[in-house]
Scaffold this active site. Sequence first.
Site, PDB file in Angstrom:
ATOM      1  N   CYS A 165      -6.039   2.025   7.980  1.00  0.00           N
ATOM      2  CA  CYS A 165      -5.316   2.734   6.911  1.00  0.00           C
ATOM      3  C   CYS A 165      -5.970   2.579   5.541  1.00  0.00           C
ATOM      4  O   CYS A 165      -5.565   3.226   4.589  1.00  0.00           O
ATOM      5  CB  CYS A 165      -3.875   2.250   6.871  1.00  0.00           C
ATOM      6  SG  CYS A 165      -3.087   2.355   8.490  1.00  0.00           S
ATOM      7  N   HIS A 305       1.140   0.076  -1.175  1.00  0.00           N
ATOM      8  CA  HIS A 305       0.933   0.482   0.224  1.00  0.00           C
ATOM      9  C   HIS A 305       2.287   0.818   0.851  1.00  0.00           C
ATOM     10  O   HIS A 305       2.412   1.840   1.525  1.00  0.00           O
ATOM     11  CB  HIS A 305       0.236  -0.646   0.990  1.00  0.00           C
ATOM     12  CG  HIS A 305      -0.159  -0.269   2.376  1.00  0.00           C
ATOM     13  ND1 HIS A 305      -1.017   0.777   2.650  1.00  0.00           N
ATOM     14  CD2 HIS A 305       0.181  -0.803   3.587  1.00  0.00           C
ATOM     15  CE1 HIS A 305      -1.185   0.880   3.959  1.00  0.00           C
ATOM     16  NE2 HIS A 305      -0.471  -0.067   4.549  1.00  0.00           N
ATOM     17  N   GLU A 316       3.581  -7.521   0.176  1.00  0.00           N
ATOM     18  CA  GLU A 316       2.894  -6.888  -0.951  1.00  0.00           C
ATOM     19  C   GLU A 316       3.503  -7.275  -2.301  1.00  0.00           C
ATOM     20  O   GLU A 316       2.761  -7.658  -3.221  1.00  0.00           O
ATOM     21  CB  GLU A 316       2.864  -5.364  -0.779  1.00  0.00           C
ATOM     22  CG  GLU A 316       1.996  -4.671  -1.821  1.00  0.00           C
ATOM     23  CD  GLU A 316       1.838  -3.179  -1.581  1.00  0.00           C
ATOM     24  OE1 GLU A 316       1.039  -2.549  -2.290  1.00  0.00           O
ATOM     25  OE2 GLU A 316       2.537  -2.635  -0.685  1.00  0.00           O
ATOM     26  N   LYS A 337       4.654   6.844   0.261  1.00  0.00           N
ATOM     27  CA  LYS A 337       4.826   7.071   1.704  1.00  0.00           C
ATOM     28  C   LYS A 337       6.278   7.389   2.041  1.00  0.00           C
ATOM     29  O   LYS A 337       6.555   7.903   3.130  1.00  0.00           O
ATOM     30  CB  LYS A 337       4.363   5.848   2.494  1.00  0.00           C
ATOM     31  CG  LYS A 337       2.852   5.645   2.529  1.00  0.00           C
ATOM     32  CD  LYS A 337       2.480   4.472   3.422  1.00  0.00           C
ATOM     33  CE  LYS A 337       0.988   4.188   3.416  1.00  0.00           C
ATOM     34  NZ  LYS A 337       0.523   3.613   2.130  1.00  0.00           N
ATOM     35  N   HIS A 342       3.097   7.996   6.504  1.00  0.00           N
ATOM     36  CA  HIS A 342       1.869   7.200   6.481  1.00  0.00           C
ATOM     37  C   HIS A 342       0.734   8.017   7.103  1.00  0.00           C
ATOM     38  O   HIS A 342       0.717   8.259   8.303  1.00  0.00           O
ATOM     39  CB  HIS A 342       2.088   5.904   7.252  1.00  0.00           C
ATOM     40  CG  HIS A 342       1.005   4.888   7.049  1.00  0.00           C
ATOM     41  ND1 HIS A 342      -0.179   5.179   6.406  1.00  0.00           N
ATOM     42  CD2 HIS A 342       0.923   3.568   7.416  1.00  0.00           C
ATOM     43  CE1 HIS A 342      -0.939   4.105   6.385  1.00  0.00           C
ATOM     44  NE2 HIS A 342      -0.288   3.118   6.986  1.00  0.00           N
ATOM     45  N   PHE A 402      -4.635  -2.047   9.615  1.00  0.00           N
ATOM     46  CA  PHE A 402      -4.643  -2.934  10.783  1.00  0.00           C
ATOM     47  C   PHE A 402      -6.002  -3.620  10.876  1.00  0.00           C
ATOM     48  O   PHE A 402      -7.044  -3.000  10.647  1.00  0.00           O
ATOM     49  CB  PHE A 402      -4.410  -2.126  12.064  1.00  0.00           C
ATOM     50  CG  PHE A 402      -2.969  -1.772  12.334  1.00  0.00           C
ATOM     51  CD1 PHE A 402      -1.955  -2.166  11.487  1.00  0.00           C
ATOM     52  CD2 PHE A 402      -2.634  -1.037  13.460  1.00  0.00           C
ATOM     53  CE1 PHE A 402      -0.634  -1.836  11.750  1.00  0.00           C
ATOM     54  CE2 PHE A 402      -1.314  -0.697  13.742  1.00  0.00           C
ATOM     55  CZ  PHE A 402      -0.320  -1.106  12.883  1.00  0.00           C
TER      56      PHE A 402
END
Length: 414
Positions: A165, A305, A316, A337, A342, A402
Amino acid sequence: MELKRVVITGIGALTPIGNTFPEYWEGLKNGVSGAAPITLFDASNFKTKFACEVKNFDPAEHFDRKEIRKMDRCGQLGIVAAREAVSQSKILESNPDLTRIGVIWGSGIGGLNTFEEEVSNFATGNGIPRFNPFFIPKMIADITPGLISMEYGFMGPNYTTVSACASSSNSIIDAFNLIRLGKADAIISGGSEAAVTAAGVGGFNALHAMSTRNDDPKTASRPFDKDREGFVLGEGAGALVLEELNHALERGAHIYAEIIGGGLSADAYHMTAPHPEGKGVYLVMNNALKDGEIKPELIDHINMHATSTPLGDIAEPKGIIDLFGEHAKNLQLNGTKSMTGHLLGAAGAVEGIATVAAIYYGIVPPTINHFTPDPAVPELNYTFNKAVEKNIIYAMSNTFGFGGHNACILFKKY
């Protein structure tokens, strides 16, 4: 060696809430959700039956029939976004040196639909290997920048970054670095993803990573909310024309913002989960600030994010508080998002665009779908449910992938 300055002179977007940059920005400002029942395949047997698809996209409006046969949807979306950015930048009108213009693109997965179709056809075809001759070129993630370069004759640096991502944020940072080192005059950078397929949805369902709020898709992506239960899969593309400042000024280009730094780090913790204390988050943002030679207290806004996952939406903010201290409470934060879903490898591009637009227009889009506070989420200003007007000089865009890949882009008002 004196590093060159890098500015943004063109923007293109093809997203679940708008098929051009102006449409996308209107959707962001107005808090529009792009989530709806899946139409790209029959999802009736899947745990998740909705996604943030690009709406009203007909490849035949952009490509001839022969071209369509040679391109996966991932490439189609990317080329259309790149066309908008190049056209808007007017860079070709100045008769530039095409050997000094490159394309660096990000995609976490690439042509997943093509791979799925070809392998499925083989599996149901009595083992006879009748593969499409365009199977491999359509599938590989790096074909999109290649196709963009062929369309315009751009002969500068050309490749794809793959870091889940964080992929398109990595592509933008790479483009920024190559231009400021003098390796190119301009680079079209961004990313595309088209993973709303049976394999994409089924795979993420198997990981228990996605929301299954099938009764209310539009509110399923709810970053920082107590009842969040996974991300909403999105698709689309975003493109930026990055250009060396003097090159842009000499041709009278319109400038949206400047890029002054990029940070990279690894969580070195887990395949899919973030470091619980946000150590990688702290490090990547700190690296971006060091790269841009900017003190933390100068930052006005961060596009987070913020995937709407139970762990990520806690880690985060922890990293932000550790880095910014008391100033963290002054930051105008948001999670776009909540509207777009996403976009995986394209997330950094479309969220980078959202950050640039926030600087340029002086408006921070909202984090929608916040209903119930979560005591586990640190209290900060997340711009819940309504856009806020704010004069932004410095802003950051965070993307994490990831594998523990972290990227952060530092933008400045020009």
